[in-house]
Design a protein around this motif. Structure first.
Motif, mmCIF file in Angstrom:
data_model
loop_
_atom_site.group_PDB
_atom_site.id
_atom_site.type_symbol
_atom_site.label_atom_id
_atom_site.label_comp_id
_atom_site.label_asym_id
_atom_site.label_seq_id
_atom_site.Cartn_x
_atom_site.Cartn_y
_atom_site.Cartn_z
ATOM 1 N N LEU A 246 29.936 56.546 34.628
ATOM 2 C CA LEU A 246 31.276 55.961 34.731
ATOM 3 C C LEU A 246 32.159 56.738 35.697
ATOM 4 O O LEU A 246 33.310 56.389 35.903
ATOM 5 N N GLY A 247 31.623 57.813 36.262
ATOM 6 C CA GLY A 247 32.385 58.616 37.213
ATOM 7 C C GLY A 247 33.226 59.705 36.568
ATOM 8 O O GLY A 247 34.070 60.309 37.220
ATOM 9 N N ILE A 248 33.000 59.961 35.278
ATOM 10 C CA ILE A 248 33.752 60.997 34.571
ATOM 11 C C ILE A 248 33.051 62.334 34.782
ATOM 12 O O ILE A 248 31.852 62.463 34.548
ATOM 13 N N VAL A 249 33.806 63.326 35.220
ATOM 14 C CA VAL A 249 33.254 64.652 35.485
ATOM 15 C C VAL A 249 33.344 65.483 34.207
ATOM 16 O O VAL A 249 34.402 65.570 33.581
ATOM 17 N N HIS A 250 32.217 66.095 33.825
ATOM 18 C CA HIS A 250 32.135 66.914 32.616
ATOM 19 C C HIS A 250 32.054 68.391 32.990
ATOM 20 O O HIS A 250 31.674 68.743 34.104
ATOM 21 N N GLU A 251 32.402 69.249 32.031
ATOM 22 C CA GLU A 251 32.367 70.692 32.278
ATOM 23 C C GLU A 251 30.940 71.229 32.301
ATOM 24 O O GLU A 251 30.646 72.175 33.013
ATOM 25 N N MET A 252 30.060 70.637 31.490
ATOM 26 C CA MET A 252 28.680 71.101 31.409
ATOM 27 C C MET A 252 27.769 70.152 32.183
ATOM 28 O O MET A 252 28.069 68.964 32.327
ATOM 29 N N GLU A 253 26.654 70.695 32.645
ATOM 30 C CA GLU A 253 25.695 69.871 33.381
ATOM 31 C C GLU A 253 25.096 68.844 32.431
ATOM 32 O O GLU A 253 24.713 69.157 31.304
ATOM 33 N N LEU A 254 25.035 67.605 32.872
ATOM 34 C CA LEU A 254 24.518 66.510 32.053
ATOM 35 C C LEU A 254 22.996 66.465 32.138
ATOM 36 O O LEU A 254 22.408 66.851 33.152
ATOM 37 N N PRO A 255 22.343 65.963 31.076
ATOM 38 C CA PRO A 255 20.879 65.827 31.137
ATOM 39 C C PRO A 255 20.500 64.752 32.150
ATOM 40 O O PRO A 255 21.285 63.861 32.473
ATOM 41 N N ARG A 256 19.267 64.838 32.649
ATOM 42 C CA ARG A 256 18.784 63.862 33.616
ATOM 43 C C ARG A 256 18.752 62.479 32.985
ATOM 44 O O ARG A 256 18.559 62.330 31.791
ATOM 45 N N VAL A 257 18.897 61.467 33.809
ATOM 46 C CA VAL A 257 18.852 60.089 33.346
ATOM 47 C C VAL A 257 17.400 59.717 33.081
ATOM 48 O O VAL A 257 16.524 59.946 33.919
ATOM 49 N N SER A 258 17.141 59.144 31.909
ATOM 50 C CA SER A 258 15.775 58.768 31.584
ATOM 51 C C SER A 258 15.420 57.453 32.268
ATOM 52 O O SER A 258 16.287 56.699 32.723
#
Length: 65
Positions: A49-61
């Motif tokens: 959705l274009g929202i930036v998070h503080e932690m690295e996100l998991p890879r897209v399955s």
């Protein structure tokens, strides 16, 4: 006795000299030196959705793709 030699003014003169010295050095005097910016891949921190998070996100399955 001159004003400069007045014992009551001596501590104030010393404090004034310290303030002037700090002013001349600038507001960043004694601060850690900035060595530059670290390269960051923003895509690892941005969701679909274009929202930036503080932690690295998991890879897209594959299922999510």
């Amino acid at each position: 006795m001159e004003m400069d030699e007045d014992p009551d003014n001596l501590p104030a003169q010393g404090q004034g000299n310290i303030i002037i010295t700090k002013y001349e050095q600038g507001h960043r005097a004694g601060a850690a030196v900035d060595l530059g910016h670290e390269q960051v891949d923003v895509r690892k921190y941005t969701n679909n959705l274009g929202i930036v998070h503080e932690m690295e996100l998991p890879r897209v399955s594959a299922l999510e793709v």
